[in-house]
Design an enzyme around this catalytic site. Structure first.
Site, PDB file in Angstrom:
ATOM      1  N   LYS A  89       0.871  -1.185   0.000  1.00 38.17           N
ATOM      2  CA  LYS A  89       0.000   0.000   0.000  1.00 38.17           C
ATOM      3  C   LYS A  89       0.901   1.227   0.000  1.00 38.17           C
ATOM      4  CE  LYS A  89      -3.447   2.828   0.550  1.00 38.17           C
ATOM      5  NZ  LYS A  89      -4.363   3.081  -0.593  1.00 38.17           N
ATOM      6  N   CYS A  96      -2.760   9.583  -6.573  1.00 32.75           N
ATOM      7  CA  CYS A  96      -3.869   9.266  -5.683  1.00 32.75           C
ATOM      8  C   CYS A  96      -4.995  10.286  -5.903  1.00 32.75           C
ATOM      9  CB  CYS A  96      -3.448   9.296  -4.225  1.00 32.75           C
ATOM     10  SG  CYS A  96      -4.833   8.816  -3.145  1.00 32.75           S
TER      11      CYS A  96
HETATM   12  C1  LIG Z   1      -2.739   6.108  -2.715  1.00 29.11           C
HETATM   13  C2  LIG Z   1      -4.037   6.431  -2.714  1.00 29.11           C
HETATM   14  C3  LIG Z   1      -4.981   5.829  -3.634  1.00 29.11           C
HETATM   15  C4  LIG Z   1      -6.241   5.468  -3.215  1.00 29.11           C
HETATM   16  C5  LIG Z   1      -6.722   5.712  -1.839  1.00 29.11           C
HETATM   17  O1  LIG Z   1      -6.028   5.358  -0.857  1.00 29.11           O
HETATM   18  O2  LIG Z   1      -7.824   6.337  -1.762  1.00 29.11           O
HETATM   19  N1  LIG Z   1      -7.163   4.936  -4.081  1.00 29.11           N
HETATM   20  C6  LIG Z   1      -6.831   4.724  -5.382  1.00 29.11           C
HETATM   21  O3  LIG Z   1      -7.668   4.229  -6.182  1.00 29.11           O
HETATM   22  N2  LIG Z   1      -5.599   5.046  -5.832  1.00 29.11           N
HETATM   23  C7  LIG Z   1      -4.650   5.594  -5.017  1.00 29.11           C
HETATM   24  O4  LIG Z   1      -3.524   5.884  -5.502  1.00 29.11           O
END
Ligand SMILES: C=Cc1c(C(=O)O)[nH]c(=O)[nH]c1=O
Length: 308
Positions: A45, A127
């Site tokens: 993550k 993000c």
């Molecule tokens: C790193 C945050 C991201 C997230 C998130 O943590 O909301 N959701 C995504 O679809 N892509 C992202 O890059």
């Protein structure tokens, strides 16, 4: 049939990875990935300098043809994931990092440069769900400035996670920026930002943050993902690998990503729907397609999409 692939010098038994964000936040989830057959490599993550709770629930919603998420970058913090890749790693792992400001990105990468970690890192420039924050990689000048400063000191393997682009001129512009830097790879696409889903019965949105606007994934984004993989492969220096992410639910989708030029392929939404067993299914389906077509290795067809 040989599914082996290369991850920056490490040979993988399968070209399949998890999409950052899916089943890769906690130590338990990372250990599950390490024990998942046919998952060639894994991605953490995206980590920020400080641990984050993320957005309030509901923040993930499963759709018939994909998913919408506004997780808000929940993660255990950079120190946790650095420790994991240094101490716990048993499967080739890409450390994903993110920042809420260019300054934080520099601070984090300076620390990483000084650390014992020598493995691959992916800087998330895309993000879509941080309230009030833009997706950096939609600002070409800002992206150029950040990468220019990063590569003034960072000498270890580094790639970037990109948002989807929807305009051929934008493919030209981002590729022109990226080709200036010694990147190991680009990972394309991140979710399609700021989609909206409506629950007809309740007459309301389905995720809480940002009034229900969130990143789209799954089947519905496959054509956009294939376009971005193809366009960037056509424009980027050969030294920059392409990790294809977005819309993979079958062996055919994996085949299509590789035909468009992907070196490796990540799967996100379908893991949320089917579980980690999806990787065995995708590997079997891909092998069957290759056998049917008479291909022995991924290189036999990688990037060989024909035009009319
Ligand atoms: C790193 C945050 C991201 C997230 C998130 O943590 O909301 N959701 C995504 O679809 N892509 C992202 O890059």
């Amino acid at each position: 049939i040989d599914l082996s692939a290369d991850l920056f010098g490490q040979t993988l038994t399968s070209p399949l990875l998890n999409a950052s964000g899916v089943h890769c936040q906690t130590k338990e989830e990372l250990n599950d990935l390490a024990n998942t057959s046919n998952l060639g490599a894994m991605v953490t993550k995206s980590a920020t300098l400080q641990a984050r709770e993320g957005n309030p629930n509901p923040r993930y919603y499963d759709l018939e043809n994909g998913s919408i998420n506004s997780m808000g970058l929940p993660n255990l913090g950079y120190d946790f994931y650095l420790d994991y890749v240094l101490q716990e790693q048993t499967k080739p792992t890409i450390l994903s990092v993110a920042a809420l400001s260019a300054a934080d990105a520099i601070t984090l990468l300076k620390d990483l440069q000084a650390s014992d970690y020598q493995g691959p890192t992916e800087l998330n420039l895309s993000c879509p769900n941080i309230v009030g924050e833009p997706q950096l990689a939609y600002d070409f000048e800002a992206t150029d400035r950040v990468l220019n400063e990063v590569f003034s000191f960072y000498t270890k393997p580094l790639g970037v996670k990109l948002p989807p682009y929807f305009d051929l001129v934008h493919f030209d512009k981002i590729a022109a920026v990226l080709n200036k830097y010694p990147l190991t790879h680009v990972n394309t696409i991140n979710s399609i930002g700021n989609g909206l889903w409506v629950d007809i019965d309740q007459e309301q949105v389905v995720t809480k943050a940002k009034g229900g606007f969130g990143g789209l994934g799954g089947t519905m984004v496959l054509p956009t993902a294939l376009a971005n993989v193809r366009a960037l492969r056509q424009r980027l220096n050969d030294s920059i690998k392409v990790l294809g992410t977005g819309g993979v639910t079958s062996g055919e989708d994996v085949f299509a990503h590789i035909l468009c030029g992907a070196d490796l392929v990540s799967v996100g939404t379908q893991v949320m729907k089917e579980g980690l067993g999806v990787y065995d299914r995708l590997a079997e389906e891909l092998k069957a397609i290759m056998a049917e077509k008479g291909y022995q290795t991924l290189a036999d067809f990688r990037g060989k999409l024909k035009e009319l």
